[in-house]
Scaffold this motif. Structure first.
Motif, PDB file in Angstrom:
ATOM      1  N   VAL A   1       0.927  -0.989   0.049  1.00  0.00           N
ATOM      2  CA  VAL A   1      -0.087  -0.212  -0.026  1.00  0.00           C
ATOM      3  C   VAL A   1       0.959   1.088   0.307  1.00  0.00           C
TER       4      VAL A   1
ATOM      5  N   THR B   1       0.000   5.061   0.663  1.00  0.00           N
ATOM      6  CA  THR B   1      -0.361   6.662   1.410  1.00  0.00           C
ATOM      7  C   THR B   1      -0.150   7.789   0.347  1.00  0.00           C
TER       8      THR B   1
ATOM      9  N   HIS C   1       3.724   7.718   1.340  1.00  0.00           N
ATOM     10  CA  HIS C   1       3.801   6.370   3.028  1.00  0.00           C
ATOM     11  C   HIS C   1       4.065   4.775   1.558  1.00  0.00           C
ATOM     12  N   LEU C   2       4.494   4.395   1.945  1.00  0.00           N
ATOM     13  CA  LEU C   2       5.010   2.986   1.784  1.00  0.00           C
ATOM     14  C   LEU C   2       5.257   1.497   2.545  1.00  0.00           C
ATOM     15  N   ALA C   3       4.315   0.823   2.825  1.00  0.00           N
ATOM     16  CA  ALA C   3       4.124  -0.300   3.354  1.00  0.00           C
ATOM     17  C   ALA C   3       3.819  -1.830   2.351  1.00  0.00           C
TER      18      ALA C   3
ATOM     19  N   GLY D   1       4.456  -6.035   1.905  1.00  0.00           N
ATOM     20  CA  GLY D   1       4.936  -7.481   2.407  1.00  0.00           C
ATOM     21  C   GLY D   1       4.120  -7.179   4.345  1.00  0.00           C
ATOM     22  N   LEU D   2       2.986  -6.451   3.743  1.00  0.00           N
ATOM     23  CA  LEU D   2       1.938  -6.604   5.031  1.00  0.00           C
ATOM     24  C   LEU D   2       1.364  -7.706   5.780  1.00  0.00           C
TER      25      LEU D   2
ATOM     26  N   ALA E   1       7.823  -8.129   5.980  1.00  0.00           N
ATOM     27  CA  ALA E   1       7.184  -6.489   5.787  1.00  0.00           C
ATOM     28  C   ALA E   1       8.250  -5.186   5.890  1.00  0.00           C
TER      29      ALA E   1
ATOM     30  N   HIS F   1       8.737  -0.725   5.636  1.00  0.00           N
ATOM     31  CA  HIS F   1       7.535   1.029   5.723  1.00  0.00           C
ATOM     32  C   HIS F   1       8.591   1.405   5.047  1.00  0.00           C
ATOM     33  N   VAL F   2       7.656   2.427   3.820  1.00  0.00           N
ATOM     34  CA  VAL F   2       9.146   3.570   3.434  1.00  0.00           C
ATOM     35  C   VAL F   2       8.051   4.735   4.390  1.00  0.00           C
ATOM     36  N   ASP F   3       8.755   5.145   5.161  1.00  0.00           N
ATOM     37  CA  ASP F   3       8.183   6.597   5.952  1.00  0.00           C
ATOM     38  C   ASP F   3       8.391   8.149   4.794  1.00  0.00           C
TER      39      ASP F   3
END
Lengths: 193, 147
Positions: A150, A152, A159-161, A163-164, A169, A171-173
């Protein structure tokens, strides 16, 4: 997926989108100048107001008509256009299952449209949703291996997440997005075909 | 008085027709049912099934809410059914950032009313990840049309 300088402007999904040359009415140079400006703006935090103004001129150029595009390319562009329409509609009313209305902010909708425009032809196109905080979510689910991802869009930040829910997983904030080039940390992780 | 909701219990989410749902389902929109809207306390209301054990009880609550919504001017509010999940599975969800979802009893509006919320310190990516994961924990729609 790699990022090239040519991907900074509105991609149409195929090789024709990266053939801007000095012969194409100067679009290449305008776009190159915009990319330099955007890079400086990203580094300095300056507003990209001027970039947005010039991009209105540079973006619509599409030197190759539909006749020379593959059916896959045409389909990609049609779906991208429908997604952009869906994002635009969310500024006035977005889906919500609570018996109340919701909407997304002008700034987030604008960035979400630019994000879609920046997606290259080998990207999988996501589905879209309001996130409930005035921002836009792009969701890739049912990826190979049951993975999901996802992005956002929060005003001018991405923002990328991915391998939820898995141990892998990621996260790139909060990556600054000025509407011309998807930050590499996010671009490299966008699901491709 | 709020009570502790055991892991072994279930909760149901009431579903109301989206105002702008396109005719039929489309493949453009991802159904972000759990939005945790920031202008409504960043939580989601659910029905604690220990207090409303039969599905007909859940639907009755949904129809009551539809009625009160419409009386208060939200004329498009239309209840169409609910989806259900196990509390233990909701509480077990973790984002990459270690954020979880709390399930707590909030009997302010009605006895079976409960809230889902993010644990403290959730960032944008934690929220988005959990919204996607949470949706997958809820089962199929139990449809209903209010009389």
């Amino acid at each position: 997926m790699t990022s090239t300088g040519a991907q900074i402007y509105r991609n149409s999904g195929g090789i024709t989108e990266i053939t801007g040359t000095p012969d194409s009415g100067g679009v290449f140079w305008v776009t190159y100048a915009l990319s330099v400006y955007a890079g400086v703006a990203e580094m300095t935090g300056y507003s990209n107001f001027a970039v947005g103004q010039f991009q209105q001129t540079a973006a619509p150029v599409d030197p190759v008509g539909d006749k020379t595009k593959s059916s896959e390319q045409v389909e990609f562009e049609k779906r991208k256009a429908r997604l952009i329409d869906a994002v635009t509609a969310m500024k006035s009313s977005a889906p919500n299952w609570s018996g109340r209305g919701t909407r997304v902010s002008e700034a987030s909708a604008q960035s979400a449209k630019k994000f879609l425009e920046c997606l290259p032809g080998n990207a999988r196109l996501p589905r879209v949703a309001p996130d409930g905080e005035g921002d836009v979510m792009f969701v890739w689910d049912n990826l190979p291996g049951g993975q999901s991802c996802v992005v956002t869009v929060e005003k001018r930040d991405l923002h990328l997440a991915c391998g939820l829910g898995t141990p892998e997983a990621q996260h790139v904030d909060a990556q600054r997005f000025l509407g011309l080039k998807i930050p590499k940390a996010i671009f490299d992780r966008i699901p491709s075909k | 008085m709020p009570e502790y909701i055991p892991d072994t219990d279930e909760v149901s989410r009431l579903l109301f027709e989206p105002f702008m749902r396109p005719a039929g389902r489309d493949d453009l929109h991802w159904d972000n049912i759990f939005q945790f809207p920031s202008d409504q306390g960043a939580c989601e209301s659910v029905v604690w099934r220990a207090k409303a054990p039969a599905m007909v009880d859940v639907h009755a609550i949904g129809c009551d809410k539809q009625g009160s919504d419409r009386k208060s001017g939200r004329t498009k509010s239309t209840y169409f059914g609910s989806i259900t999940a196990k509390v233990a599975e909701i509480r077990a969800l973790r984002s990459k950032g270690g954020i979880s979802i709390t399930v707590s009893h909030c009997p302010d509006e009605f006895e079976a009313h409960a809230h889902l919320a993010f644990s403290d310190g959730a960032k944008k990516n934690d929220k988005s990840e959990l919204k996607v994961l949470l949706r997958a924990k809820f089962g199929p729609l139990s449809g209903h049309t209010c009389p």
